[in-house]
Design a protein around this motif. Structure first.
Motif, PDB file in Angstrom:
ATOM      1  N   GLY B  49       0.823  -1.215   0.000  1.00  0.00           N
ATOM      2  CA  GLY B  49       0.000   0.000   0.000  1.00  0.00           C
ATOM      3  C   GLY B  49       0.856   1.264   0.000  1.00  0.00           C
ATOM      4  O   GLY B  49       2.057   1.220   0.260  1.00  0.00           O
ATOM      5  N   SER B  50       0.205   2.409  -0.279  1.00  0.00           N
ATOM      6  CA  SER B  50       0.972   3.643  -0.449  1.00  0.00           C
ATOM      7  C   SER B  50       1.261   4.361   0.864  1.00  0.00           C
ATOM      8  O   SER B  50       2.007   5.331   0.890  1.00  0.00           O
ATOM      9  CB  SER B  50       0.223   4.592  -1.383  1.00  0.00           C
ATOM     10  OG  SER B  50      -0.879   5.165  -0.706  1.00  0.00           O
ATOM     11  N   ALA B  51       0.664   3.910   1.984  1.00  0.00           N
ATOM     12  CA  ALA B  51       0.869   4.605   3.254  1.00  0.00           C
ATOM     13  C   ALA B  51       1.015   3.599   4.382  1.00  0.00           C
ATOM     14  O   ALA B  51       0.275   2.613   4.440  1.00  0.00           O
ATOM     15  CB  ALA B  51      -0.303   5.535   3.545  1.00  0.00           C
ATOM     16  N   ASP B  66      -3.757   3.067   7.593  1.00  0.00           N
ATOM     17  CA  ASP B  66      -5.109   3.610   7.804  1.00  0.00           C
ATOM     18  C   ASP B  66      -6.179   2.772   7.107  1.00  0.00           C
ATOM     19  O   ASP B  66      -5.882   1.823   6.380  1.00  0.00           O
ATOM     20  CB  ASP B  66      -5.172   5.061   7.341  1.00  0.00           C
ATOM     21  CG  ASP B  66      -4.901   5.193   5.870  1.00  0.00           C
ATOM     22  OD1 ASP B  66      -5.789   4.837   5.073  1.00  0.00           O
ATOM     23  OD2 ASP B  66      -3.794   5.637   5.508  1.00  0.00           O
ATOM     24  N   GLY B  67      -7.433   3.154   7.362  1.00  0.00           N
ATOM     25  CA  GLY B  67      -8.606   2.389   6.954  1.00  0.00           C
ATOM     26  C   GLY B  67      -8.652   1.958   5.492  1.00  0.00           C
ATOM     27  O   GLY B  67      -9.227   0.928   5.156  1.00  0.00           O
ATOM     28  N   LYS B  86      -4.192  -0.986  13.302  1.00  0.00           N
ATOM     29  CA  LYS B  86      -5.176  -0.232  12.513  1.00  0.00           C
ATOM     30  C   LYS B  86      -5.318   1.191  13.032  1.00  0.00           C
ATOM     31  O   LYS B  86      -5.957   1.418  14.064  1.00  0.00           O
ATOM     32  CB  LYS B  86      -6.529  -0.954  12.556  1.00  0.00           C
ATOM     33  CG  LYS B  86      -6.478  -2.341  11.916  1.00  0.00           C
ATOM     34  CD  LYS B  86      -7.849  -3.015  11.963  1.00  0.00           C
ATOM     35  CE  LYS B  86      -7.809  -4.342  11.198  1.00  0.00           C
ATOM     36  NZ  LYS B  86      -9.111  -5.000  11.138  1.00  0.00           N
ATOM     37  N   MET B  87      -4.768   2.139  12.331  1.00  0.00           N
ATOM     38  CA  MET B  87      -4.830   3.532  12.758  1.00  0.00           C
ATOM     39  C   MET B  87      -6.275   4.040  12.683  1.00  0.00           C
ATOM     40  O   MET B  87      -6.998   3.724  11.755  1.00  0.00           O
ATOM     41  CB  MET B  87      -3.928   4.393  11.887  1.00  0.00           C
ATOM     42  CG  MET B  87      -2.453   4.164  12.161  1.00  0.00           C
ATOM     43  SD  MET B  87      -1.388   4.805  10.840  1.00  0.00           S
ATOM     44  CE  MET B  87      -1.652   6.562  11.040  1.00  0.00           C
ATOM     45  N   PRO B  93      -2.749   1.302  19.740  1.00  0.00           N
ATOM     46  CA  PRO B  93      -1.750   2.230  20.284  1.00  0.00           C
ATOM     47  C   PRO B  93      -1.093   3.015  19.161  1.00  0.00           C
ATOM     48  O   PRO B  93      -0.975   2.515  18.031  1.00  0.00           O
ATOM     49  CB  PRO B  93      -0.733   1.294  20.949  1.00  0.00           C
ATOM     50  CG  PRO B  93      -0.863  -0.003  20.232  1.00  0.00           C
ATOM     51  CD  PRO B  93      -2.302  -0.109  19.807  1.00  0.00           C
ATOM     52  N   THR B  94      -0.667   4.233  19.444  1.00  0.00           N
ATOM     53  CA  THR B  94       0.131   4.966  18.464  1.00  0.00           C
ATOM     54  C   THR B  94       1.529   4.364  18.459  1.00  0.00           C
ATOM     55  O   THR B  94       1.884   3.598  19.367  1.00  0.00           O
ATOM     56  CB  THR B  94       0.241   6.456  18.836  1.00  0.00           C
ATOM     57  OG1 THR B  94       0.948   6.534  20.084  1.00  0.00           O
ATOM     58  CG2 THR B  94      -1.124   7.103  19.005  1.00  0.00           C
ATOM     59  N   ILE B  95       2.322   4.712  17.482  1.00  0.00           N
ATOM     60  CA  ILE B  95       3.701   4.196  17.422  1.00  0.00           C
ATOM     61  C   ILE B  95       4.467   4.625  18.669  1.00  0.00           C
ATOM     62  O   ILE B  95       5.223   3.844  19.247  1.00  0.00           O
ATOM     63  CB  ILE B  95       4.381   4.682  16.124  1.00  0.00           C
ATOM     64  CG1 ILE B  95       3.740   3.957  14.934  1.00  0.00           C
ATOM     65  CG2 ILE B  95       5.888   4.435  16.168  1.00  0.00           C
ATOM     66  CD1 ILE B  95       4.142   4.476  13.584  1.00  0.00           C
TER      67      ILE B  95
END
Lengths: 590, 590
Positions: B49-51, B66-67, B86-87, B93-95
């Motif tokens: 994926g791109s992100a 992300d979704g 899964k953001m 949790p955040t990074i």
């Protein structure tokens, strides 16, 4: 007189070696309306407007104020030796720019830290180059000979039947917030937040039923700091039942000095004054932000909403009686003035149950006077209403069961085509916002453009926000939400009460504003989320005489007819005779 | 394979005593599209994926995305030993939270500072508790055996006939900005800003015609740092005529080290990487903010606008031919796939003058696939278009005279009532924004609610912004303005080019988006100020078959008919035969 005062002040500045002195329009709580005791800026400058900052050096004196007051300030400052600095006009230096150019290196800039907010002090500190700041000098206090005394009215309770929740429950929520955020002390200085939190009210300032006081909350106790002469025994007992102790107003400074410096204190830097801040132990951990109570009181509880609905019915009845009176008296003779109207309207409100006082100074403006959004009529220059053109009345009441604020503009006779067009566009604008459906998470400011669209399409705009939050038997202008071109981060959520008041102002000709107060409500939920909308709390016919029906969409016409039907249903039972006839006539289907 | 790579990486981490290593999706310039050489995150995780951001410790590995990518990432990470985070999903949790809980006190967190933005580094530094940060380790580079080489395509000039203003004039404006703000050095790292500033282009990354390079400007000279093998003599001469010197890409770091530390440098912290930042003299005065060139290139000059109009005509011609081809082939047989469409559309674009490449990967999506706003078709799982339901195509081209981006959704046969309703609401939403009139000073984000209103009224929403800025033979997604629920501070001003792309997406059923690119234009000036509006640059019929006409207002119908009339006027001269007939049919008055 002002000249003598300036001389006294400059003598004192010399004595204390002060190079520039700042006098804001403020009290220790950064209130919108301030008690006479704190009107130092008015005393020293002679300028009577509600907003402005006075700055003096040994050879210059200036008053900074905004567009609402340019004409008035020019008149009032004439011959005083004080220059007017027009804020918002290109080329006008800011106060900080002025001080940087007028005060020499290492010069001393001073003010009374008790009436200067901590955030304004930070801006000053950041902006001033190589100056010293002295924040503990009340020079106006030293020269003001017959200074009014501080307000001394008694505190009264706001019964839980009106408030909906006890002070104890509200404090428990604040303590939850403190625990979740590792906060040991909460310092509250905003007066309407204090009145809300403790379910108490007072008459210390005009229009807002608040009490000059501070509150300090920690895990074990909550203390109200207030002039004890205002507090009767029953109040003390009631507060005690809610877990609140009472102490003298000035003791707060000592109390803050003695806080445990290893702990964390929370406060709102734009509501806490410099003297409070300087009283804190230097190394105490500070967390700052909007007051938790501000968000809490913005979302009205079910009992507040029920009562508020009732207050708006009473207010609508008073207003219908008043508008009928205006139309009758205008058509039969030319004898009533804007001020007569203002007084008569107050009488009608006083007839209503639980009425306490107006919620702000009534704007009663005929013809071109209505083009000034903050116009106040006066007996010194009486203006008579004539049976033509438009009359605008923006007023509100404080009731034990709610705060109201409403504007109607009515045709007193023939109106011009332009007046009709502007009236209709204002109405479209009002209805569009009233009909808005928006998703959960929408910022209150994002709604502004919905109201402005019908006006912008015709190249028209108004220079004020579309809506402000409204308190509950508290401040008529209440945060945190507002509907305005300046974007904010505050979501519009069900339970919030906000005004909807677009307008059109044509200098020298006419002014129109249509204002209802709206309750944000749940509309529906779908797979895409929750959607909200508005319900009008204000109930009073909107004059249909100046409406150009062809410019309204069928949806807009439907809203207007349904609204008038509701007005009739809700208000007719409290009216009879010609007043009832008037209501019937004014709520006819178009 | 991924497992072996993780092992190699962990071995290296052990060798260097690193406890956690972060691999973002990034190049040294924080570009949207990155060259294969920089696709380290894809290499190490196998996720295409791109992100996304990859983080590894000695016993855990995770990918945050992300979704848009949850389904794809779940599939691609399966069996790799990498967990999907899964953001945006509650509980993820955040990074930073992950690192704080997984890395012990005084542990070392590392990454390659050359591909890590300075602002992201600041966030990390602020968030990590008692960890050490190492920013000079390209571990993926050390383990990546057949790493692709850096792109080596030649630079070419963007003629001033296309660019409108010479590089010299543009640089002079930057120097003005520097002088007014007391800036001695300007460090520019954003690739489209560099291409814009110097009127040069390249093919270093897909879809965006940019060149991997840095620019440093000071009073006396402007230097482009770029791989010199890409730069032919004529380019060097042209740049010299515009006052620009050329040096090797890597020399920038030396150059920064040698800057005078008593001076002031300006840069955009979210576009400058940590290695650049660390190369600056420690005490040099730093000013940061959005790149001046970003604001400058957002407002297109008259020649850019003239050319852009022309590019949109060519693009419209290609798209009409394509849509005619789709409708013909769908009705006669069932043999064309989403991928066939994508390829055929590219062929039609290639026929147009000055076409260079697509401006992004075409979204060619039939039926339920269109419900994924970022769907990409593939030959591995071919999807055939059938003669019923809706087909969505979102595509664009890079032309020497402009960048295009357009989405059409067409009915391939019968559509359901729900599809018709959603199509009509999307169209209403599109038209409302196109017809918006707004006052000078309106923030671009404030326009978002205008497009969403018709959908919100029916309880529908779409989970993406309504509009993004569009470059001029540059990035298809360009800042700073955007029309989105997230409020920004960027005024919408004449000359800005922005997309208008509302949609409705029903999972498992259908997806609709209607996108035109709009130019912000002056509408009129009144006593109340200046008012702006939009003009559609995109010219291609909007399918009227699924439209429920009764749901459109007369104003909306009028816009649609006028728009179709314009499409016919502008495009018909470039079409003939059945393609012209198709255009005629599709632009009929409704």
């Amino acid at each position: 007189m002002v000249k003598d005062r300036l001389k006294d002040l400059r003598d004192l500045m010399l004595k204390y070696n002060i190079d520039a002195y700042i006098v804001p329009t403020s009290d220790p709580h950064q209130s919108e309306y301030i008690a006479d005791y704190y009107k130092t800026r008015k005393y020293i400058s002679g300028f009577t407007g509600s907003a402005g900052t006075f700055v003096i050096t040994n050879n210059k004196a200036g008053l900074w104020t905004d567009g609402r007051y340019f004409i008035q300030a020019t008149k009032e400052l004439d011959g005083s030796g004080i220059d007017l600095y027009k804020m918002g006009v290109e080329g006008t230096p800011t106060i900080i720019e002025f001080l940087n150019s007028e005060v020499e290196e290492n010069g001393i800039v001073a003010f009374d830290g008790e009436t200067y907010s901590y955030s304004a002090y930070l801006d000053l500190k950041k902006g001033l180059k190589n100056k010293k700041i002295l924040s503990d000098r009340d020079l106006i206090g030293e020269i003001w000979k017959n200074r009014p005394s501080k307000p001394m009215d008694k505190i009264f309770l706001h019964d839980v039947n009106y408030a909906g929740i006890t002070a104890k429950e509200k404090i428990a929520k604040v303590k939850d917030f403190m625990e979740k955020n590792n906060i040991d002390y909460y310092l509250l200085s905003s007066l309407d937040d204090i009145s809300y939190l403790l379910n108490i009210r007072g008459l210390d300032v005009d229009y807002n039923p608040v009490i000059i006081s501070y509150v300090l909350i920690n895990k074990d106790k909550t203390t109200l700091f207030v002039d004890l002469k205002k507090v009767d025994k029953n109040i003390i007992e009631n507060l005690k039942l809610n877990g609140v102790e009472v102490d003298e107003y000035e003791i707060i400074f000592e109390e803050l000095k003695n806080l445990n410096s290893t702990k964390t204190i929370y406060f709102n830097p734009s509501r806490v004054n410099v003297k409070l801040f300087n009283s804190l132990p230097e190394n105490i951990n500070k967390k700052t932000g909007i007051d938790f109570t501000t968000n809490m009181k913005a979302v009205k509880n079910t009992i507040e909403i029920k009562n508020q609905r009732n207050a708006y019915i009473k207010d609508g009845v008073a207003l219908v009686k008043f508008l009928n009176w205006v139309e009758e008296n205008v058509s039969s003779n030319n004898e009533i003035t804007e001020m007569d109207c203002s007084r008569r309207l107050l009488e009608f409100r006083k007839e209503q149950e639980l009425f306490i006082e107006p919620s702000f100074e009534t704007i009663s403006a005929y013809g071109e006077n209505a083009a000034l959004p903050h116009y106040s009529p006066s007996d010194r220059s009486p203006v008579y209403l004539r049976s033509k053109g438009l009359y605008l009345v923006d007023s509100g009441g404080q009731y034990l069961d709610g705060t109201t604020d409403i504007t109607r503009t009515i045709a007193l006779g023939d109106v011009t085509e332009e007046e009709s067009l502007h009236y209709t566009l204002t109405l479209k604008s009002h209805i569009r916002l009233m009909l808005a459906i928006f998703k959960k998470g929408t910022k209150s400011s994002a709604l502004d453009i919905i109201a402005r669209q019908p006006l912008w399409e015709k190249g028209i705009d108004f220079n004020h926000g579309t809506g402000h939050g409204v308190g509950y038997f508290l401040a008529c202008h209440e945060g945190p939400q507002n509907i305005s071109p300046r974007s904010n981060n505050i979501n519009m959520v069900p339970g919030m009460i906000t005004s909807n008041e677009p307008g059109v102002y044509i200098e020298g000709s006419h002014g129109i504003r249509i204002e209802n107060i709206m309750l944000c409500i749940d509309k529906f939920q779908t797979n895409f989320g929750e959607f909200y909308g508005f319900e009008s709390l204000s109930l009073c016919p909107i004059d249909t005489k100046p409406v150009i029906k062809e410019l309204l969409t069928s949806e807009e016409i439907q809203w207007l007819n349904e609204y008038h039907n509701r007005c009739y249903e809700e208000l007719s039972k409290y009216l009879n005779g010609e007043e009832l006839e008037y209501l019937k006539e004014k709520t006819k289907v178009i």
